[in-house]
Structure formats: structure tokens, C-alpha cells
Design an enzyme around this catalytic site. Structure first.
Site, PDB file in Angstrom:
ATOM      1  CE1 TYR A   1      -4.414  -0.776  -0.248  1.00  0.00           C
ATOM      2  CE2 TYR A   1      -3.578  -2.759   0.802  1.00  0.00           C
ATOM      3  CZ  TYR A   1      -4.571  -2.102   0.098  1.00  0.00           C
ATOM      4  OH  TYR A   1      -5.705  -2.776  -0.270  1.00  0.00           O
TER       5      TYR A   1
ATOM      6  NE  ARG B   1      -3.102  -0.245  -4.855  1.00  0.00           N
ATOM      7  CZ  ARG B   1      -4.376  -0.438  -4.532  1.00  0.00           C
ATOM      8  NH1 ARG B   1      -4.683  -1.123  -3.443  1.00  0.00           N
ATOM      9  NH2 ARG B   1      -5.340   0.061  -5.280  1.00  0.00           N
TER      10      ARG B   1
ATOM     11  CB  VAL C   1      -8.998   3.073  -3.233  1.00  0.00           C
ATOM     12  CG1 VAL C   1     -10.051   1.998  -2.996  1.00  0.00           C
ATOM     13  CG2 VAL C   1      -7.722   2.454  -3.810  1.00  0.00           C
ATOM     14  CG  ASP C   2      -7.431   6.679  -8.176  1.00  0.00           C
ATOM     15  OD1 ASP C   2      -8.195   7.652  -8.354  1.00  0.00           O
ATOM     16  OD2 ASP C   2      -7.412   5.686  -8.936  1.00  0.00           O
TER      17      ASP C   2
ATOM     18  CG  HIS D   1     -14.549  -0.679  -3.877  1.00  0.00           C
ATOM     19  ND1 HIS D   1     -14.226  -1.220  -5.107  1.00  0.00           N
ATOM     20  CD2 HIS D   1     -15.754  -1.221  -3.538  1.00  0.00           C
ATOM     21  CE1 HIS D   1     -15.193  -2.054  -5.488  1.00  0.00           C
ATOM     22  NE2 HIS D   1     -16.121  -2.065  -4.550  1.00  0.00           N
TER      23      HIS D   1
ATOM     24  CB  CYS E   1     -10.959   1.843  18.240  1.00  0.00           C
ATOM     25  SG  CYS E   1      -9.600   2.967  17.835  1.00  0.00           S
TER      26      CYS E   1
ATOM     27  N   GLY F   1     -14.812   1.869 -17.632  1.00  0.00           N
ATOM     28  CA  GLY F   1     -13.602   1.293 -17.072  1.00  0.00           C
ATOM     29  C   GLY F   1     -13.801   0.242 -16.018  1.00  0.00           C
ATOM     30  CB  THR F   2     -16.266  -1.030 -13.967  1.00  0.00           C
ATOM     31  OG1 THR F   2     -16.545  -2.150 -13.100  1.00  0.00           O
ATOM     32  CG2 THR F   2     -17.557  -0.573 -14.629  1.00  0.00           C
TER      33      THR F   2
ATOM     34  N   PRO G   1     -13.094  -1.330 -23.445  1.00  0.00           N
ATOM     35  CG  PRO G   1     -10.805  -0.863 -23.480  1.00  0.00           C
ATOM     36  CD  PRO G   1     -12.010  -0.861 -22.563  1.00  0.00           C
TER      37      PRO G   1
END
Length: 271
Positions: free
Chosen positions: A52, A55, A88-89, A106, A117, A212-213, A239
Site C-alpha cells: 500500500y 501504491r 480508491v485513488d 471502495h 476502534c 472502465g469497469t 474496450p
């Protein structure tokens, strides 16, 4: 014009952010889909944090592309608009999408939250990582409350003396902190789900764009179909064929950065 836009990893891929699928998505020969799980974090939190951190840095270095900019332009021209992104960006936000017009279903990779917590720390591109070798210290003005930890219910990860000694820990309860994203097998945020439901229940959409999904999550197909149920245009930008393709009224077999600017200009011209 009332518009619903749903985006996935293919939109950010054109800014250099790898998707989880395909050889380009692999990291150190590891499948990202097997790192983005509560089980992976419980088993090897250092490895997950290493991934992460890389990323986050890649996203900091990336820039919004023409698809992000086109969606932001459409948001500014629509009477009512909601973007639901699986990404998530922060590229949609940097392109100009206001927080109230976007659901990050997400989560947010720049949020760090406790695994036990309600503590969370809101970071941002350019801000330092949470210290990895000491307890996380809250910074004035950088904390926020999170409504529940439903995604990690039953999975409290307490600090241990050995291999976890140098991992960032919560300043409130001293459990390990984790990225503020929804991992595979976790529940979506009820608050974010409510925002999507409120928009879908608030009136008929004129246009639904899905870009894009791969539409492998059932809720993405459900929202797209409900948004277009009263005869709205359902435009798919991908695409490749997806499970949603057969329902689309327009299918654009191009990358989002190529197709979306043209689609948005046409929609704006139609008013």
C-alpha cells in the site's frame, strides 16, 4: 440533465495506476487480489503495508487523465450528478469532482484507520506516511471519526511484540492501523450505500455512464440498470465485453480517456 456515472479501474489505468487484473497488476509476483484481504493483513501486515505504501506513492505521482477531466466537466454541466467510483485513488477529486457529488464505494487509499476502534487519519498526496517504527501520533486537524468498523467486525488485530513491533499502531487503542479501503470479503460502507440509494430514489436519470469497469460486482450492474430503468441512455465505455454490455444502449469499445471526452461534449451539446 440528471446523470449517474460509475467508474472502475480502467479509468485510472490510463494514468498509470495498474488494475488488479492482468500481468501488469502483479506486485513482486504476488496477486493483488490476495493481498487486499483481511486474512492477508492478519497473516503478514508488513507485506500488505509495503504494497500500500508503494501504491500510495504511485498515485501521488500520477495525474488525472482526459477521462477524469471529462467526467468533472459533465458534473459541472449536469443539473443533478453522482459519480460512484470503485477506485480508491484521488484522481477524480483532483480533476475537480466535489465531495458531495462522489461516492468512493471502495474507500480511500489515503485514509489510515484502526483495525479495531474508530480512529482514522486522513492523509493526502504529498503528506508523509504514518511512521512505521513508532506509535501513530494524531496531528491537529487531520483526524476524523468513522461511523463504526463494520468492515472489520470480528477481526480485531492487536499489536504483538515480535514481527509487528515496527508497524504503525493506533494512538487510541494500540491495535494495528490499516488502509481505509474495502478489502475483498468486507462490507461496503452503509453510509455510502445510503447515498447511492438516495440518488437512485430521487428521480429519473437521463444518462447513465459506466466506464472502465468489468462489472463483476453485482451492485454495479444493479445500480446501472436501476439508474436507466425508465428509458435513460445507458452508455458503456470499455474496450472489452462485460456482463453489463447486453443492457447498454451504447457500447464504446475504446479506452475511457479517448471515448469520454467525445461523449461528454455530445451530451453537453444536447443540453
Amino acid at each position: 440533465m440528471r446523470v449517474l456515472v460509475l467508474t472502475g479501474a480502467g479509468v485510472s489505468a490510463e494514468s498509470g495506476i495498474p488494475t488488479f487484473r492482468g500481468k501488469d497488476g502483479y506486485w513482486r509476483n504476488l496477486d493483488p487480489a490476495k493481498l487486499a484481504t483481511p486474512e492477508a493483513f492478519a497473516r503478514d501486515p508488513q507485506l500488505v503495508w509495503d504494497w500500500y505504501r508503494e501504491r500510495r506513492q504511485r498515485i501521488r505521482n500520477a495525474q488525472p487523465n482526459a477521462a477524469h477531466e471529462a467526467i468533472a466537466k459533465l458534473a459541472n454541466h449536469a443539473d443533478e450528478f453522482l459519480l460512484v467510483t470503485q477506485n480508491v485513488d484521488d484522481l477524480h477529486a483532483r480533476a475537480g469532482i466535489e465531495k458531495e457529488n462522489m461516492v468512493r464505494i471502495h474507500g480511500d487509499i489515503f485514509v489510515t484507520r484502526c483495525s479495531r476502534c474508530d480512529f482514522s487519519y486522513v492523509g493526502r498526496g504529498g503528506s508523509p506516511e504514518l511512521p512505521g517504527a513508532c506509535t501513530v501520533q494524531p496531528t491537529k486537524g487531520r483526524l476524523r471519526s468513522r461511523n463504526g468498523c463494520e468492515a472489520t467486525a470480528g477481526l480485531s488485530i492487536a499489536p504483538t511484540a515480535g514481527k509487528d513491533a515496527n508497524l504503525p499502531k493506533c494512538p487510541e487503542c494500540h491495535a494495528l492501523v490499516r488502509p481505509g479501503v474495502v478489502w475483498f470479503g468486507e462490507q461496503l460502507s452503509p453510509n455510502e450505500l445510503e447515498r447511492v440509494e438516495n440518488f437512485l430514489g430521487g428521480g429519473t436519470c437521463d444518462v447513465v455512464i459506466v466506464a472502465g469497469t468489468t462489472a463483476t460486482f453485482g451492485y454495479i450492474i444493479d445500480w446501472a440498470l436501476r439508474g436507466s430503468r425508465d428509458g435513460a441512455e445507458l452508455i458503456e465505455v470499455n474496450p472489452e465485453e462485460t456482463p453489463l454490455s447486453r443492457f447498454a444502449t451504447q457500447r464504446m469499445r475504446e479506452p475511457a480517456a479517448i471515448a469520454l471526452p467525445r461523449i461528454v461534449e455530445e451530451l453537453i451539446a444536447l443540453g
